[in-house]
Design a protein around this motif. Structure first.
Motif, short mmCIF file in Angstrom:
data_model
loop_
_atom_site.label_atom_id
_atom_site.label_comp_id
_atom_site.label_asym_id
_atom_site.label_seq_id
_atom_site.Cartn_x
_atom_site.Cartn_y
_atom_site.Cartn_z
N ASP A 1 122.93 -100.45 -5.45
CA ASP A 1 123.99 -100.77 -6.40
C ASP A 1 125.29 -101.08 -5.67
O ASP A 1 126.00 -102.04 -5.99
CB ASP A 1 124.18 -99.62 -7.38
CG ASP A 1 125.18 -99.96 -8.46
OD1 ASP A 1 124.99 -100.99 -9.15
OD2 ASP A 1 126.17 -99.21 -8.61
N PHE A 2 125.60 -100.27 -4.66
CA PHE A 2 126.81 -100.49 -3.86
C PHE A 2 126.77 -101.85 -3.18
O PHE A 2 127.74 -102.62 -3.21
CB PHE A 2 126.92 -99.37 -2.80
CG PHE A 2 128.04 -99.59 -1.82
CD1 PHE A 2 129.34 -99.25 -2.14
CD2 PHE A 2 127.78 -100.11 -0.57
CE1 PHE A 2 130.37 -99.45 -1.24
CE2 PHE A 2 128.80 -100.31 0.34
CZ PHE A 2 130.10 -99.97 0.01
N LEU A 3 125.61 -102.19 -2.58
CA LEU A 3 125.50 -103.46 -1.87
C LEU A 3 125.57 -104.66 -2.81
O LEU A 3 126.20 -105.68 -2.50
CB LEU A 3 124.19 -103.50 -1.07
CG LEU A 3 124.16 -102.63 0.18
CD1 LEU A 3 122.77 -102.62 0.79
CD2 LEU A 3 125.18 -103.12 1.18
N VAL A 4 124.95 -104.54 -3.99
CA VAL A 4 124.97 -105.65 -4.95
C VAL A 4 126.40 -105.92 -5.41
O VAL A 4 126.84 -107.08 -5.46
CB VAL A 4 124.03 -105.36 -6.14
CG1 VAL A 4 124.30 -106.30 -7.29
CG2 VAL A 4 122.58 -105.47 -5.70
N HIS A 5 127.14 -104.86 -5.71
CA HIS A 5 128.52 -105.05 -6.15
C HIS A 5 129.41 -105.57 -5.01
O HIS A 5 130.32 -106.37 -5.25
CB HIS A 5 129.09 -103.76 -6.73
CG HIS A 5 128.51 -103.46 -8.08
ND1 HIS A 5 128.73 -104.26 -9.18
CD2 HIS A 5 127.70 -102.46 -8.50
CE1 HIS A 5 128.09 -103.76 -10.22
NE2 HIS A 5 127.45 -102.67 -9.82
N LEU A 6 129.12 -105.15 -3.78
CA LEU A 6 129.87 -105.67 -2.65
C LEU A 6 129.58 -107.16 -2.45
O LEU A 6 130.49 -107.95 -2.17
CB LEU A 6 129.52 -104.88 -1.38
CG LEU A 6 130.37 -105.17 -0.15
CD1 LEU A 6 131.83 -104.84 -0.42
CD2 LEU A 6 129.86 -104.38 1.02
N LEU B 1 119.29 -91.90 -3.91
CA LEU B 1 120.12 -92.41 -2.82
C LEU B 1 119.89 -93.91 -2.61
O LEU B 1 120.84 -94.68 -2.41
CB LEU B 1 119.83 -91.64 -1.53
CG LEU B 1 120.79 -91.83 -0.38
CD1 LEU B 1 122.18 -91.39 -0.77
CD2 LEU B 1 120.31 -91.04 0.82
N GLN B 2 118.63 -94.35 -2.72
CA GLN B 2 118.32 -95.76 -2.54
C GLN B 2 118.91 -96.59 -3.69
O GLN B 2 119.45 -97.68 -3.46
CB GLN B 2 116.81 -95.97 -2.45
CG GLN B 2 116.44 -97.41 -2.13
CD GLN B 2 114.98 -97.58 -1.83
OE1 GLN B 2 114.21 -96.62 -1.85
NE2 GLN B 2 114.58 -98.80 -1.57
N GLU B 3 118.81 -96.09 -4.91
CA GLU B 3 119.39 -96.83 -6.04
C GLU B 3 120.90 -96.94 -5.90
O GLU B 3 121.48 -98.01 -6.17
CB GLU B 3 119.04 -96.13 -7.36
CG GLU B 3 117.61 -96.37 -7.77
CD GLU B 3 117.28 -95.69 -9.09
OE1 GLU B 3 118.21 -95.21 -9.77
OE2 GLU B 3 116.08 -95.64 -9.42
#
Length: 179
Positions: free
Chosen positions: A140-145, A134-136
């Motif tokens: 990943d979601f935040l980095v792409h955002l 879940l943390q990964e």
């Protein structure tokens, strides 16, 4: 630098030393106190007119530095300071090389358990693998955002991320709330 001549004026409120280090240049002024009373200076004193002007007095820092240099104490070397943006670029390169998780594990786990307890109180236990996955996914979601929002800011000829960049990135990427 050689000391050519030295003269001292003693007034009622302070002592002024006038040192001529290079005779072809203006004399150097050293004050022992910050408050200068121009009325007590002799009229032939060369720096009287400069002291009468606003801003002609030496600041407290300059006076302290002059007194320290007279005492023979060595000045502490300045700490090295990077130019603005250099450390940010170094951090970007460092974080792009690493594969470690950036969000601290303990606060992330606490937040996940708090949210899961709010929506599904019957789920009380999580496996370590589930929390790591879940943390990964969250990172990943935040980095792409971040990447998409930064592209939106660059497209608008800016280098500063703003709220409208986040909103546009989420809307174009279909991430988050439906618009």
């Amino acid at each position: 630098m050689k000391l050519v001549s030295k003269s001292k004026y003693r007034c009622q409120s302070f002592t002024v030393e006038l040192r001529l280090i290079r005779p072809w240049r203006e004399p150097k002024l050293l004050l022992t106190r910050n408050q200068v009373d121009v009325a007590h200076l002799p009229p032939e004193w060369p720096h009287r007119r400069a002291l009468e002007r606003p801003g002609g007095r030496r600041s407290t820092r300059a006076a302290e530095a002059a007194s320290r240099s007279e005492a023979g104490s060595r000045r502490a070397p300045r700490r090295h300071r990077y130019r603005p943006g250099t450390v940010a670029l170094q951090e970007i390169r460092r974080f792009q090389k690493t594969w470690n998780l950036l969000i601290p594990a303990a606060p992330f786990i606490r937040t996940v358990k708090e949210i899961s307890n709010f929506y599904a109180p019957e789920i009380g236990r999580w496996t370590a693998e589930a929390l790591t996955a879940l943390q990964e996914a969250a990172e990943d979601f935040l980095v792409h955002l971040f990447e998409d929002a930064m592209l939106c800011a660059i497209h608008a000829k800016r280098v500063t991320l703003m709220k409208k960049d986040w909103e546009l990135a989420r809307r174009l990427g279909g991430k988050g709330q439906p618009w």
